[in-house]
Write a protein that holds these residues in place. Sequence first.
Motif, PDB file in Angstrom:
ATOM      1  N   ASN A  63       0.806  -1.221   0.000  1.00  0.00           N
ATOM      2  CA  ASN A  63       0.000   0.000   0.000  1.00  0.00           C
ATOM      3  C   ASN A  63       0.840   1.274   0.000  1.00  0.00           C
ATOM      4  OD1 ASN A  63      -2.999  -0.753   0.261  1.00  0.00           O
ATOM      5  ND2 ASN A  63      -2.034  -2.093   1.768  1.00  0.00           N
ATOM      6  N   GLY A  64       2.154   1.128  -0.257  1.00  0.00           N
ATOM      7  CA  GLY A  64       3.000   2.290  -0.419  1.00  0.00           C
ATOM      8  C   GLY A  64       3.648   2.821   0.841  1.00  0.00           C
ATOM      9  N   PHE A  65       3.595   2.058   1.945  1.00  0.00           N
ATOM     10  CA  PHE A  65       4.196   2.501   3.199  1.00  0.00           C
ATOM     11  C   PHE A  65       5.419   1.620   3.496  1.00  0.00           C
ATOM     12  CE2 PHE A  65      -0.381   3.331   3.507  1.00  0.00           C
ATOM     13  CZ  PHE A  65      -0.394   4.687   3.809  1.00  0.00           C
TER      14      PHE A  65
ATOM     15  N   ALA B 228      -9.031  -9.557  -0.844  1.00  0.00           N
ATOM     16  CA  ALA B 228      -9.981  -8.547  -1.282  1.00  0.00           C
ATOM     17  C   ALA B 228     -11.399  -8.985  -0.939  1.00  0.00           C
ATOM     18  CB  ALA B 228      -9.850  -8.314  -2.784  1.00  0.00           C
ATOM     19  N   PRO B 229     -12.201  -8.131  -0.307  1.00  0.00           N
ATOM     20  CA  PRO B 229     -13.556  -8.504   0.088  1.00  0.00           C
ATOM     21  C   PRO B 229     -14.461  -8.698  -1.115  1.00  0.00           C
ATOM     22  CG  PRO B 229     -13.161  -6.156   0.470  1.00  0.00           C
ATOM     23  CD  PRO B 229     -11.850  -6.750   0.067  1.00  0.00           C
TER      24      PRO B 229
ATOM     25  N   GLY C 170     -12.426   0.317  -2.578  1.00  0.00           N
ATOM     26  CA  GLY C 170     -12.815   1.704  -2.842  1.00  0.00           C
ATOM     27  C   GLY C 170     -13.895   2.236  -1.919  1.00  0.00           C
ATOM     28  N   THR C 171     -14.547   1.328  -1.175  1.00  0.00           N
ATOM     29  CA  THR C 171     -15.579   1.777  -0.231  1.00  0.00           C
ATOM     30  C   THR C 171     -14.968   2.727   0.794  1.00  0.00           C
ATOM     31  OG1 THR C 171     -16.808  -0.293  -0.458  1.00  0.00           O
ATOM     32  CG2 THR C 171     -17.240   1.029   1.518  1.00  0.00           C
TER      33      THR C 171
ATOM     34  N   GLU D 256      -6.864  -1.922  -2.418  1.00  0.00           N
ATOM     35  CA  GLU D 256      -6.985  -2.999  -3.393  1.00  0.00           C
ATOM     36  C   GLU D 256      -6.738  -4.377  -2.798  1.00  0.00           C
ATOM     37  OE1 GLU D 256      -4.689  -2.435  -6.875  1.00  0.00           O
ATOM     38  OE2 GLU D 256      -5.589  -0.503  -7.388  1.00  0.00           O
ATOM     39  N   ASP D 257      -5.892  -4.456  -1.757  1.00  0.00           N
ATOM     40  CA  ASP D 257      -5.610  -5.760  -1.156  1.00  0.00           C
ATOM     41  C   ASP D 257      -6.566  -6.093  -0.020  1.00  0.00           C
ATOM     42  OD1 ASP D 257      -4.724  -3.910   0.690  1.00  0.00           O
ATOM     43  OD2 ASP D 257      -2.982  -5.081   1.292  1.00  0.00           O
ATOM     44  N   GLY D 258      -7.590  -5.251   0.179  1.00  0.00           N
ATOM     45  CA  GLY D 258      -8.534  -5.489   1.256  1.00  0.00           C
ATOM     46  C   GLY D 258      -8.192  -4.781   2.545  1.00  0.00           C
TER      47      GLY D 258
END
Length: 679
Positions: A275-277, A607-608, A641-642, A669-671
């Motif tokens: 997630n970019g961290f 992912a949900p 995206g929710t 995107e990975d949930g």
Amino acid sequence: MRAGVDIGGTFTDLCIAGPDGIVAIGKALGTPAAPADSVETVLRDALEDQPFDGGDLTRVVHATTLVTNALIERKGAKIALLATAGFRDVIELARERRPDIYRLDVWRPDPLVPRHLRFDVPERTLADGTVELEVDVEDVAALAAELAERGVEAVAICFLHSFTNPANERAARDAVRRAAPDLRVALSSDIAPEIREYERTQTTAASVFVQDRVVRYLDDLEARLSALGAGDRLRVMLSNGGVATARDAADRPIRMLESGPAAGALAAARFAAFNGFRDLMSFDMGGTTAKLCLIEDGRPLVTHEFEAARTDRFTRGSGLPIKTPTIDMIEIGVGGGSLAHVDTLGLLACGPQSAGADPGPACYGGGGTRPTVTDADLVLGYLDAGFFLGGEMALDVEAARTAIKTHIADPLGLSVEEAAWGIHRLVNEDMASAARVHAAERGHDATGLPLFAFGGAGPVHAFGVGAALGTTTVIVPAAAGVMSSVGVLAAPLATDGVRSKLEPVDESTLERAEPLFAELEAQGAEILSSSGLADEDITHERSIDMRYVGQGFEVTVPIAPGEDLRAAFEAAYVRAHGRTGPDVPIEAISWRVLSRGPDPDLRLVAAPAGDGDARKGTRDVWFEDGYRETPIFDRYRMAVGTQVEGPAIVEERESTTVVGPGATARVAEDGSLIIEGDA
């Protein structure tokens, strides 16, 4: 398909993942008396709901608290120590320092080997490796035969300077095996070939102390896996963030000391990087403790010494120093099962005592009557009494309220809700304070660092801890409640090698050290090759422990080929201490190689499904100024995206995430749930 299983202080967690991501997770109460029972149960239950069986599992990776518990409970072998003549009491003399000079009730633990089982052996190896006096193998053999007759089960052999030349130790081992073949033997030159006699002796003794228990446990577990169709698939998580075959792990079992916490930190690094961290703080809060770990540039920090079996769990110096590579983290005696109480000063306190799995918090209905953090979280509305473990376990709200009222609210003149809020806030502040200290001691500032929260209780408290730290970002991964079992699936096969050899640091140091590095790499490659890795898949990472001449302790410095050692050391020294040292020569002390295979080719995402309305309803939840009617969301129905606005509660089977007022949560995107809010 690969399965990861982690035994924690209260629960045993499971994750099964395939090429496309996580396909099954599970959680069951632990069985401390027979830990393999809970592993078999949670795996069998998960497989019953899948279209595949145990035979389809290509690997079962396991993290366990077995070694830690054996040292704490002193449930190991009856061992003897063979030491160089004049040095048998090193294990008891230790460092002559009190753990806390202002407390009279904190002591180091008793040695694992009592004095009547510690023996002086005439032999001497000099600091440069020269054997001045060879060991008398006949005397050692006679002693070994006598020890076996006296019921001794294992022997630790730790001779002076054996890390420079192990010949005398190996000769003594061979003599023991000839005279008493049933005795287990551990050599310090195999277990911890490093300087510092006390730490080396403790580590060697601890490894052989737990070895028989580890071997029997792993054999039992492999038999149970075979019954499920997954024979010969077992891998074991190590403290350094890698995994090993069961046989390799059993040879040096002390490397399993912190396997569960290591798995969680590794998972944090992998999920956060997705997630970019890459620079963040891992926050794992389970049923018994919370653990914090700094992650720098996508990898958890590693230390080469760890204290086990402390007499005062959170006082440095009160435990057994163990020399083994371990993911560097701080442990706090606060988890969901930690007991809240009023101390002798009339102040609210929480932990480190825990209700554990038996009897558990008052709300579990298992006979517990004292209030815990989980009881407070239930009263505050963060937890749903009817949806704990996905509804498999009902919680008793009135039992929680009664426990808090009796032991906290009435003695302090508070309402039950105020007392519960006090417990919740106190826990958050304690963990934030520990995070600040942990980061500062390693040359970092925890203020504002993103917080990666997991464990059964971590997501409940993460928003409050993050607010106390001034962070604006909290990451809660999918399957947060079983994240350590996910983390073991992210670990590569790996093994460490180390050797102490004093060398001055100059232009030719690396050239002189090349044969030593090559030897350590060959040892690592041999172990990994026997584990099934191809030679071309094995990589080696070198590092050196260095210090200014005259200093007592070192800094570990990663080394690349052709690197300027002085510049690399001074950069590492500044990171650790905030400044450079005096203008004096530098010396290298220990040489390290981490040999590892490639990272597992698995998509550790969940992912949900995102089908239907994610909002389940509302309930009253307590925040700073009292109860608020708060929307409740089903995490499994929240599509990528929710986005939800706080205050909100997001529920899943193994954990619950609190989104505080003023914050926003979105599904990545990975949930993962990314919570952003004002500090």
